[in-house]
Scaffold this motif. Structure first.
Motif, PDB file in Angstrom:
ATOM      1  N   LEU A  56     -37.493 -55.018 -64.344  1.00 49.77           N
ATOM      2  CA  LEU A  56     -38.187 -54.849 -65.466  1.00 49.77           C
ATOM      3  C   LEU A  56     -37.842 -55.767 -66.757  1.00 49.77           C
ATOM      4  O   LEU A  56     -38.755 -56.367 -67.465  1.00 49.77           O
ATOM      5  CB  LEU A  56     -37.972 -53.413 -66.146  1.00 49.77           C
ATOM      6  N   GLY A  57     -36.643 -56.342 -66.770  1.00 55.43           N
ATOM      7  CA  GLY A  57     -36.330 -57.317 -67.492  1.00 55.43           C
ATOM      8  C   GLY A  57     -36.706 -58.736 -67.417  1.00 55.43           C
ATOM      9  O   GLY A  57     -37.346 -59.399 -68.201  1.00 55.43           O
ATOM     10  N   ALA A  58     -37.148 -59.003 -66.075  1.00 55.39           N
ATOM     11  CA  ALA A  58     -37.586 -60.127 -65.773  1.00 55.39           C
ATOM     12  C   ALA A  58     -39.170 -60.189 -66.086  1.00 55.39           C
ATOM     13  O   ALA A  58     -39.693 -60.983 -66.636  1.00 55.39           O
ATOM     14  CB  ALA A  58     -37.321 -60.371 -64.114  1.00 55.39           C
ATOM     15  N   ALA A  59     -39.801 -58.967 -65.868  1.00 53.68           N
ATOM     16  CA  ALA A  59     -41.326 -58.732 -66.051  1.00 53.68           C
ATOM     17  C   ALA A  59     -41.473 -58.881 -67.458  1.00 53.68           C
ATOM     18  O   ALA A  59     -42.375 -59.339 -68.185  1.00 53.68           O
ATOM     19  CB  ALA A  59     -41.709 -57.465 -65.588  1.00 53.68           C
ATOM     20  N   SER A  60     -40.568 -58.277 -68.422  1.00 52.55           N
ATOM     21  CA  SER A  60     -40.359 -58.241 -69.902  1.00 52.55           C
ATOM     22  C   SER A  60     -40.198 -59.573 -70.560  1.00 52.55           C
ATOM     23  O   SER A  60     -40.880 -60.080 -71.335  1.00 52.55           O
ATOM     24  CB  SER A  60     -39.784 -57.165 -70.521  1.00 52.55           C
ATOM     25  N   GLY A  61     -39.506 -60.442 -69.889  1.00 45.85           N
ATOM     26  CA  GLY A  61     -39.081 -61.722 -70.161  1.00 45.85           C
ATOM     27  C   GLY A  61     -40.463 -62.636 -70.012  1.00 45.85           C
ATOM     28  O   GLY A  61     -40.519 -63.530 -70.998  1.00 45.85           O
ATOM     29  N   ILE A  62     -41.071 -62.260 -69.042  1.00 42.73           N
ATOM     30  CA  ILE A  62     -42.334 -63.165 -68.888  1.00 42.73           C
ATOM     31  C   ILE A  62     -43.330 -62.961 -70.022  1.00 42.73           C
ATOM     32  O   ILE A  62     -43.553 -63.992 -70.701  1.00 42.73           O
ATOM     33  CB  ILE A  62     -43.076 -62.833 -67.700  1.00 42.73           C
ATOM     34  N   VAL A  63     -43.290 -61.847 -70.411  1.00 42.05           N
ATOM     35  CA  VAL A  63     -44.342 -61.557 -71.453  1.00 42.05           C
ATOM     36  C   VAL A  63     -43.782 -61.865 -72.897  1.00 42.05           C
ATOM     37  O   VAL A  63     -44.672 -62.561 -73.637  1.00 42.05           O
ATOM     38  CB  VAL A  63     -44.708 -59.994 -71.798  1.00 42.05           C
ATOM     39  N   ALA A  64     -42.680 -61.674 -73.147  1.00 41.04           N
ATOM     40  CA  ALA A  64     -41.907 -62.304 -74.225  1.00 41.04           C
ATOM     41  C   ALA A  64     -42.218 -63.763 -74.344  1.00 41.04           C
ATOM     42  O   ALA A  64     -42.353 -64.177 -75.543  1.00 41.04           O
ATOM     43  CB  ALA A  64     -40.559 -61.836 -74.331  1.00 41.04           C
TER      44      ALA A  64
ATOM     45  N   LEU B  22     -42.114 -49.965 -60.759  1.00 33.94           N
ATOM     46  CA  LEU B  22     -41.695 -51.358 -61.312  1.00 33.94           C
ATOM     47  C   LEU B  22     -42.587 -52.366 -60.286  1.00 33.94           C
ATOM     48  O   LEU B  22     -42.722 -53.633 -60.852  1.00 33.94           O
ATOM     49  CB  LEU B  22     -40.442 -51.359 -61.008  1.00 33.94           C
ATOM     50  N   PRO B  23     -42.796 -52.156 -59.190  1.00 33.55           N
ATOM     51  CA  PRO B  23     -43.613 -53.221 -58.251  1.00 33.55           C
ATOM     52  C   PRO B  23     -45.166 -53.398 -59.268  1.00 33.55           C
ATOM     53  O   PRO B  23     -45.526 -54.676 -59.216  1.00 33.55           O
ATOM     54  CB  PRO B  23     -43.867 -52.462 -57.141  1.00 33.55           C
ATOM     55  N   LEU B  24     -45.742 -52.388 -59.352  1.00 34.12           N
ATOM     56  CA  LEU B  24     -46.873 -52.538 -60.463  1.00 34.12           C
ATOM     57  C   LEU B  24     -46.512 -53.351 -61.588  1.00 34.12           C
ATOM     58  O   LEU B  24     -47.502 -54.181 -61.818  1.00 34.12           O
ATOM     59  CB  LEU B  24     -47.628 -51.070 -60.671  1.00 34.12           C
ATOM     60  N   THR B  25     -45.745 -52.935 -62.243  1.00 30.50           N
ATOM     61  CA  THR B  25     -45.339 -53.753 -63.441  1.00 30.50           C
ATOM     62  C   THR B  25     -44.977 -55.293 -63.158  1.00 30.50           C
ATOM     63  O   THR B  25     -45.554 -55.988 -64.027  1.00 30.50           O
ATOM     64  CB  THR B  25     -44.248 -53.165 -64.253  1.00 30.50           C
ATOM     65  N   MET B  26     -44.368 -55.362 -62.034  1.00 35.13           N
ATOM     66  CA  MET B  26     -44.066 -56.904 -61.824  1.00 35.13           C
ATOM     67  C   MET B  26     -45.181 -57.575 -61.619  1.00 35.13           C
ATOM     68  O   MET B  26     -45.602 -58.850 -61.818  1.00 35.13           O
ATOM     69  CB  MET B  26     -42.981 -57.091 -60.733  1.00 35.13           C
ATOM     70  N   ILE B  27     -46.168 -56.977 -60.783  1.00 39.79           N
ATOM     71  CA  ILE B  27     -47.539 -57.566 -60.446  1.00 39.79           C
ATOM     72  C   ILE B  27     -48.239 -57.887 -61.564  1.00 39.79           C
ATOM     73  O   ILE B  27     -48.957 -58.885 -61.945  1.00 39.79           O
ATOM     74  CB  ILE B  27     -48.210 -56.642 -59.478  1.00 39.79           C
ATOM     75  N   GLY B  28     -48.458 -56.926 -62.394  1.00 35.05           N
ATOM     76  CA  GLY B  28     -49.306 -57.236 -63.682  1.00 35.05           C
ATOM     77  C   GLY B  28     -48.442 -58.184 -64.699  1.00 35.05           C
ATOM     78  O   GLY B  28     -49.373 -58.892 -65.119  1.00 35.05           O
ATOM     79  N   ALA B  29     -47.165 -58.415 -64.585  1.00 33.78           N
ATOM     80  CA  ALA B  29     -46.464 -59.424 -65.326  1.00 33.78           C
ATOM     81  C   ALA B  29     -47.054 -60.753 -64.794  1.00 33.78           C
ATOM     82  O   ALA B  29     -47.203 -61.682 -65.568  1.00 33.78           O
ATOM     83  CB  ALA B  29     -45.161 -59.295 -65.278  1.00 33.78           C
TER      84      ALA B  29
END
Length: 428
Positions: free
Chosen positions: A265-273, A192-199
């Motif tokens: 993951l929700g915060a990262a996905s919310g960014i993209v949404a 999840l750290p990689l995902t949040m960095i990517g977001a």
């Protein structure tokens, strides 16, 4: 104009950043550890293949007719083949649009993570951008059917990019089929750290995506209006920012309500949404409209991603729930929240503009859905019944990284041997 070209150089680099490393990290972190390299490679090879195809015939097929409002489905792919007759001072805009094509194709990969042959993806890429992305780019950005004849607003790609990629992801996820063991084994994110960095990197890069899309109105010295340029860049920058912030809160609120937890993951996905939804609307709405669009999109997308389990759709990394749903939400809400002070000068429903704009937006979205759906289905079936999409079941279980690339992301040794460092006492 010197400042304008400097601005466009930065905008283009920011959009380039969105695919590699941003999307590669975002998607890579969401996959299993035995699939992360393959997932990132799908983004990297999208950059290579789509970029070359774009300069050969993609630019010509999208923009060789200029911005004439011709109402066509696509332009002549041979008129400016290989950038023939395109002067170097226009290369920066070509490169800017190239990065749009690249990330649109790369977005699709998240729907079919963990289970497809790398060779099938390599074959799919040039065919899909040729028959789906380039025509929709002309229809939306080049004055074709959607943006020219219908007059639907799409500032930076809600239809041509996000709905297009989201529909393609939906079709391929159905054609390719579910991963081994899904949904009992949902394939939880390995980092999840990689995902949040990517977001976070996607958010930064998205300013190039949205703010840089002012370029058609700024081409040429005679048409360059400094005051308009400052106003429009300020509007799109601010709207992109506040919509994304609101989407994070909207997503986390639904997560908390439905599952009792607000997740990273929700915060990262919310960014993209939020970024997806504001993309078509960033030049059309005011600050309050941007906040509303972000919050609505965050909430709806958070709910939508859970529906894949109900419908048995193995959309591995939520391409459908975020990009298709978010793209539709942002595209339609232009018809509700747009104002006459925006780029197109059209009042939406709540500002007394009636249902006309909302109807145009809905029609534009439907055309994008139908075009992408038919093209992807034909291409997907052709690949399925020739070279095939799926890797062997045993390779999927063992790990697609090793099967397709002969590598593993994490070489972790436990125990003794020459690879273990010891301290003064001689113990590891």
């Amino acid at each position: 104009m010197d400042g304008y070209y400097a601005f466009m150089l930065v905008a283009t680099l920011l959009v380039l950043l969105m695919t590699t490393p941003a999307l590669a990290l975002f998607y890579g972190g969401m996959t299993r550890s035995k699939s992360v390299l393959n997932m990132m490679m799908m983004s990297f090879v999208s950059m290579a293949i789509v970029g070359i195809v774009y300069v050969l015939w993609g630019w010509s097929m999208s923009f060789s007719d200029g911005f004439s409002g011709d109402g066509k489905l696509f332009a002549d792919p041979f008129k400016l083949f290989g950038l023939k007759d395109v002067t170097p001072d226009n290369y920066i805009y070509v490169m800017f649009q190239l990065t749009f094509a690249v990330i649109t194709a790369a977005l699709i990969s998240g729907a079919i993570a963990d289970r497809v042959k790398f060779s099938a993806w390599v074959v799919f890429l040039p065919l899909w951008v040729t028959f789906s992305y380039f025509p929709l780019a002309h229809m939306v950005f080049g004055g074709g059917l959607i943006g020219g004849k219908i007059g639907a607003q799409d500032y930076a790609g809600g239809t041509a990019v996000h709905i297009n990629a989201g529909v393609a992801g939906l079709v391929l996820a159905l054609l390719v089929g579910k991963r081994v063991g899904w949904p009992k084994d949902p394939g939880r994110p390995h980092s999840l750290p990689l995902t949040m960095i990517g977001a976070g990197l996607l958010w930064v890069g998205w300013y190039g995506f949205n703010v840089g899309s002012i370029v058609p109105a700024a081409l040429g010295d005679a048409d360059f209006d400094t005051a308009q340029f400052y106003a429009e860049t300020g509007r799109t920058f601010a709207n992109t920012t506040v919509a994304t912030m609101a989407a994070i809160l909207g997503w986390l609120a639904i997560e908390r309500l439905l599952h009792g937890k607000a997740t990273s993951l929700g915060a990262a996905s919310g960014i993209v949404a939020g970024l997806v939804a504001i993309t078509p609307a960033c030049g059309a709405v005011n600050i309050s409209g941007a906040i509303a669009i972000g919050a609505i999109a965050g909430a709806i997308c958070a709910y939508a991603v859970g529906l894949k389990f109900k419908f048995g759709l193995d959309d591995s990394l939520d391409v459908v729930g975020v990009h298709l749903v978010g793209g539709i939400v942002g595209t339609l809400l232009i018809g509700v929240f747009s104002t006459k002070d925006g780029a197109a000068g059209i009042d939406g429903l709540i500002y007394g503009g009636g249902f006309g704009s909302l109807g145009d937006q809905a029609l534009g979205a439907l055309i994008a859905i139908a075009w992408s759906g038919v093209v992807t289905l034909v291409l997907g079936l052709a690949i399925k019944f020739t070279i095939g999409w799926r890797i062997a079941e045993e390779d999927e279980v063992a790990g697609i990284d090793l099967a397709e690339h002969g590598e593993s992301a994490y070489d972790i040794h436990s125990g003794g041997g020459s690879g273990v460092l010891t301290g003064q006492g001689g113990k590891a």
